[in-house]
Design a protein around this motif. Structure first.
Motif, mmCIF file in Angstrom:
data_model
loop_
_atom_site.group_PDB
_atom_site.id
_atom_site.type_symbol
_atom_site.label_atom_id
_atom_site.label_comp_id
_atom_site.label_asym_id
_atom_site.label_seq_id
_atom_site.Cartn_x
_atom_site.Cartn_y
_atom_site.Cartn_z
ATOM 1 N N MET A 144 4.997 -3.417 7.219
ATOM 2 C CA MET A 144 4.621 -2.017 7.383
ATOM 3 C C MET A 144 3.217 -1.790 6.825
ATOM 4 N N SER A 145 2.474 -0.872 7.444
ATOM 5 C CA SER A 145 1.093 -0.660 7.038
ATOM 6 C C SER A 145 0.997 0.065 5.705
ATOM 7 N N GLU A 146 1.991 0.910 5.379
ATOM 8 C CA GLU A 146 1.944 1.630 4.126
ATOM 9 C C GLU A 146 2.306 0.682 2.991
ATOM 10 N N PRO A 147 1.541 0.677 1.909
ATOM 11 C CA PRO A 147 1.887 -0.186 0.793
ATOM 12 C C PRO A 147 3.163 0.275 0.135
ATOM 13 N N LYS A 148 3.914 -0.709 -0.374
ATOM 14 C CA LYS A 148 5.167 -0.380 -1.034
ATOM 15 C C LYS A 148 4.872 0.350 -2.329
ATOM 16 N N PRO A 149 5.468 1.520 -2.574
ATOM 17 C CA PRO A 149 5.147 2.280 -3.768
ATOM 18 C C PRO A 149 5.565 1.539 -5.014
ATOM 19 N N PRO A 150 4.807 1.649 -6.082
ATOM 20 C CA PRO A 150 5.177 0.962 -7.310
ATOM 21 C C PRO A 150 6.449 1.527 -7.886
ATOM 22 N N GLU A 185 15.374 -1.187 3.425
ATOM 23 C CA GLU A 185 14.046 -1.641 3.823
ATOM 24 C C GLU A 185 14.094 -2.384 5.153
ATOM 25 N N GLN A 186 15.108 -3.228 5.327
ATOM 26 C CA GLN A 186 15.248 -3.940 6.595
ATOM 27 C C GLN A 186 15.504 -2.973 7.750
ATOM 28 N N LEU A 187 16.355 -1.959 7.503
ATOM 29 C CA LEU A 187 16.643 -0.978 8.554
ATOM 30 C C LEU A 187 15.400 -0.180 8.920
ATOM 31 N N ALA A 188 14.580 0.165 7.921
ATOM 32 C CA ALA A 188 13.346 0.901 8.205
ATOM 33 C C ALA A 188 12.406 0.067 9.073
ATOM 34 N N LYS A 189 12.298 -1.225 8.775
ATOM 35 C CA LYS A 189 11.442 -2.088 9.590
ATOM 36 C C LYS A 189 11.972 -2.188 11.017
ATOM 37 N N GLN A 190 13.294 -2.379 11.156
ATOM 38 C CA GLN A 190 13.876 -2.446 12.494
ATOM 39 C C GLN A 190 13.673 -1.131 13.245
ATOM 40 N N HIS A 191 13.799 -0.027 12.525
ATOM 41 C CA HIS A 191 13.609 1.277 13.151
ATOM 42 C C HIS A 191 12.180 1.419 13.692
ATOM 43 N N ASN A 192 11.208 0.989 12.907
ATOM 44 C CA ASN A 192 9.818 1.066 13.349
ATOM 45 C C ASN A 192 9.559 0.181 14.564
ATOM 46 N N HIS A 193 10.114 -1.045 14.558
ATOM 47 C CA HIS A 193 9.936 -1.942 15.694
ATOM 48 C C HIS A 193 10.552 -1.350 16.962
ATOM 49 N N LEU A 194 11.747 -0.743 16.823
ATOM 50 C CA LEU A 194 12.392 -0.141 17.989
ATOM 51 C C LEU A 194 11.567 1.024 18.536
ATOM 52 N N GLU A 195 10.994 1.830 17.656
ATOM 53 C CA GLU A 195 10.192 2.954 18.126
ATOM 54 C C GLU A 195 8.944 2.472 18.846
ATOM 55 N N ARG A 196 8.303 1.431 18.310
ATOM 56 C CA ARG A 196 7.121 0.899 18.982
ATOM 57 C C ARG A 196 7.485 0.328 20.346
#
Length: 762
Positions: free
Chosen positions: A1-7, A241-252
């Motif tokens: 993901m392009s956004e950095p992971k928050p500390p 985190e994995q679901l968020a990545k999959q969600h982004n890939h599906l939207e793209r």
């Protein structure tokens, strides 16, 4: 993901930020400042309220956190308090959720550590529901059992002490007996007491054994449950985190397969309006994505362009010169090209830059009866109302005009543009940026005295210097001239017309602003919008900007129409929204600008336009197919402690700093303004009245001289016709307007230290 992971926040961290909180069906979601600290989530209407007014607080130790959709989440403590919150983007929402979950776990852990039992208590998961309540009941029951065991131990201890003392007395009496006839009775008594002591001791031992066994068994269970909860939380975070990545890939993948409009596809403007749709776009910064610009229901809407335009845009010679590369790279390329240009006005020798101040004395808290002053001022011109310095800020109107140069870099970039349409985007962004410093600035600047000046020499720091002068008193008018080594000139003459309407104050700037570029010879002009100060009598002061601006290039005919949307209780848009369209001389749209005047602006190139459906008022709206929106301007953060320093920006903090060599008419030398900055408000009020009375005397003398010369009046003679020191009236043939322009001589006089011609006004 392009956004950095928050500390990950550590114990003692404080998490702050803006969120939208649901208030009611009339006001909807309202922007609030949230602070997460020590397991407590508090919110305020603004950052300025943090020191005195908290609007609400919820304890996370007993709260449940639930996620509704991509940007919304709910925090509730069982019905007494429920916060429906909305973040600007999905990434921002996830940051808040992570911070809240960590703060909740730490709050429960600290609460368990402070318990008298000394045993750890596991944190209930957010979605435990009734299971969490059953677990709490079990813990309470166990604690009651342990408490009763402790009471038994205390009872046994008292009995052991009592019977032990009695047994000791009996043994002493037995040793003292001399008559053998009483020995039998005493022996029987000693035996009875010894039996009671043995029974009590056994009970004490059994009670201790039971308590120890019970405590050990439950301590092991709680430790095991705590470790289990921690492991489960870690697994849930990884899964999320994995679901968020999959969600982004599906939207793209979905956007790549269709050309349908999507809602909130620009993450920076996701909550500021857009085309209504079913899905929310991701926060990925991918070059293959196409983003919506903001929607203006009354005029136009935007949709993502067909991907074929994106493939061609890299070789399109007429496109945005800085848009073909990545955002950061484009800025670096511009800087490199400027640095490598032998004609660029850069000094070869590095000179030390002056260190300017970063703080001023904190604003004192003086009480003032506002209604006693304002009740007699309704309907009057604001410049004619005698106002105490309690309503002011320690800057003059000339210094406020100079604050327009806060984001001078936009004009530096505009001067390097090859395309006039590209240059128009930067000039329009500069126009919007001048309002960003006003969002919290509810103080009124000092009215300049006639002939008062202010210089802002940043030639060594930033490559420009500017000069302002008060050229008229009735009506009050100020002229401003700024010249940059980067090849641009900014000039403006502003006259303020203001009316007090009882509940609010309207300020209407009259006059125009002009910007000229040396290389391209492009000549731009525009006017300012209306500023409204609300809640003058009752409530918290707040400022709104509303109206429309037309930025016109008089050489090419290009135009940018900017619209500042007024705040409305019933609007679903984010407050302070600004939209704009850049068109050429034929009226063809090339760029869309969108954002807010207090945060940032973005632009996107229009690839195709067409007529869409009718709007709410029956007007047919234009549909623009745009490429990915890119940031063109972003507001600089305020310095630390700005809420105690009149919400001044870093530039504003330096404007009234004393400098050697400035003209005797410079605003820095004004005594009442200096006294107010130092916190001596009573002295400042007295000095302000003296200066104003002195100015009235000078005006009356000028009127008497005019009356004496009335028999042979000169052309244009009038008591209000003041001859400015450094500016002359000029009829601009390009814009057709008359304004004061700089005639020269000021900086030469400064170098020579010759100020004999300056009037004595302070």
């Amino acid at each position: 993901m392009s956004e950095p992971k928050p500390p990950t926040p550590t114990p003692g961290d404080t998490y702050k930020g803006w969120l939208f909180k649901w208030t009611n069906y009339i006001k909807g979601y309202q922007r609030r400042w949230f602070v997460l600290s020590n397991g407590l989530l508090s919110y305020y209407r603004s950052q300025a309220e943090m020191g005195h007014t908290c609007r609400g607080t919820i304890n996370l130790a007993t709260a449940n956190i639930a996620v509704e959709d991509s940007c919304n989440f709910v925090i509730s403590n069982g019905g007494a308090q429920t916060y429906h919150l909305k973040a600007s983007t999905e990434v921002e929402r996830q940051r808040w959720i992570t911070a809240l979950e960590l703060a909740k776990a730490k709050a429960v852990h600290m609460q368990a550590e402070s318990d008298d039992s000394g045993d750890e208590c596991p944190a209930a998961p957010p979605s435990s529901g009734q299971g969490g309540g059953c677990r709490n009941l079990e813990i309470q029951s166990t604690l009651r059992t342990l408490g009763s065991k402790v009471e038994d131990l205390n009872t046994c201890n008292d009995l052991i002490v009592k019977h032990g003392s009695a047994l000791q007395r009996s043994l002493s009496e037995l040793e003292a007996l001399r008559v053998s006839g009483d020995v039998g009775d005493k022996m029987k008594q000693v035996t009875e007491r010894a039996t009671l002591f043995r029974i009590t001791s056994n009970a004490m031992i059994n009670a201790c054994r039971d308590f120890l066994s019970l405590a050990q068994s439950h301590s092991k269970r709680w430790q095991k449950a705590l470790h289990s909860e921690r492991d489960q939380r870690i697994r849930l975070e990884e899964t999320l985190e994995q679901l968020a990545k999959q969600h982004n890939h599906l939207e793209r993948a979905f956007r790549g397969a269709t050309v349908l409009p999507s809602s909130f596809s620009n993450p920076a403007l996701g909550n500021k309006g857009g085309v209504s749709g079913k899905g929310d776009a991701s926060d990925e910064d991918d070059d293959n994505e196409f983003f919506d610009a903001m929607e203006d229901p009354a005029e136009f809407i935007t949709v993502p362009a067909d991907p074929k335009y994106h493939r061609r845009s890299g070789s399109n010679a007429s496109g945005f010169s800085c848009e073909t590369g990545m955002d950061d790279q484009s800025v670096n390329f511009d800087e490199l090209s400027l640095a490598s240009n032998p004609e660029s006005p850069q000094t070869l020798e590095l000179e030390p830059v002056r260190q300017r101040r970063t703080r001023i004395p904190d604003k004192p808290n003086y009480y003032l009866n506002l209604w006693s002053i304002m009740k007699n001022c309704i309907g009057k011109e604001l410049s004619k109302i005698p106002m105490p310095v309690n309503f002011n800020e320690p800057l003059s109107m000339l210094q406020r005009l100079s604050e327009d140069l806060e984001y001078y870099e936009l004009l530096d970039k505009a001067a390097k543009c090859q395309s006039s349409l590209e240059q128009m985007c930067y000039v329009a962004a500069f126009t919007v940026s001048s309002y960003s410093t006003t969002v919290h600035r509810t103080g009124k600047p000092f009215n300049p005295l006639l002939g008062e000046t202010f210089e802002l020499d940043r030639l060594k720091d930033c490559g420009y210097r500017s000069l302002c002068e008060q050229v008229s008193h009735h009506p009050p008018a100020a002229a401003h001239h700024a010249l940059s080594e980067k090849g641009w000139t900014l000039r403006q003459e502003i006259t303020l017309a203001s009316k007090f309407r009882g509940k609010y104050l309207s300020i209407m700037p009259l006059g125009s602003i002009q910007c000229l570029f040396d290389k391209s010879e492009n000549h731009y002009s525009w006017k300012k919008v209306t500023t409204t100060v609300h809640n003058i009598i009752v409530g918290k002061l707040w400022i709104d900007q509303s109206g429309e601006i037309d930025v016109v290039n008089h050489k090419t005919g290009d135009r940018c129409h900017l619209k500042f949307a007024p705040y409305s209780y019933f609007s679903r848009d984010v407050p302070r929204k600004v939209t704009g369209v850049v068109t050429d001389k034929d009226g063809k749209a090339h760029y869309v600008l969108s954002g807010t005047w207090d945060e940032k602006m973005e632009f996107s190139r229009i690839m195709q336009s067409s007529k869409g459906e009718n709007g709410t008022e029956g007007k047919q709206r234009t549909v623009y197919q745009t490429l990915k929106a890119k940031e063109i301007w972003k507001k600089n953060p305020l310095p630390e402690g700005a809420e105690n320093m009149y919400f001044f920006s870093s530039l504003a903090l330096t404007l009234n700093e004393s400098e050697e060599g400035v003209a005797p008419t410079d605003s820095r030398r004004r005594p009442d303004q200096r006294m107010m900055e130092d916190g001596r408000w009573d002295e400042a009020n007295a000095e302000k009245q003296k200066l104003e009375e002195k100015q009235r005397i000078v005006r009356r003398e000028r009127e008497r001289e005019f009356v004496k010369a009335a028999s042979t009046p000169e052309e244009g003679a009038h008591p209000d016709n003041y001859q400015a020191m450094w500016f002359d009236k000029f009829d601009d043939p390009a814009s057709g307007e008359t304004l004061h322009v700089y005639k020269g001589g000021y900086w030469e006089a400064k170098e020579q230290g010759s100020w004999d011609m300056c009037p004595e006004i302070f």
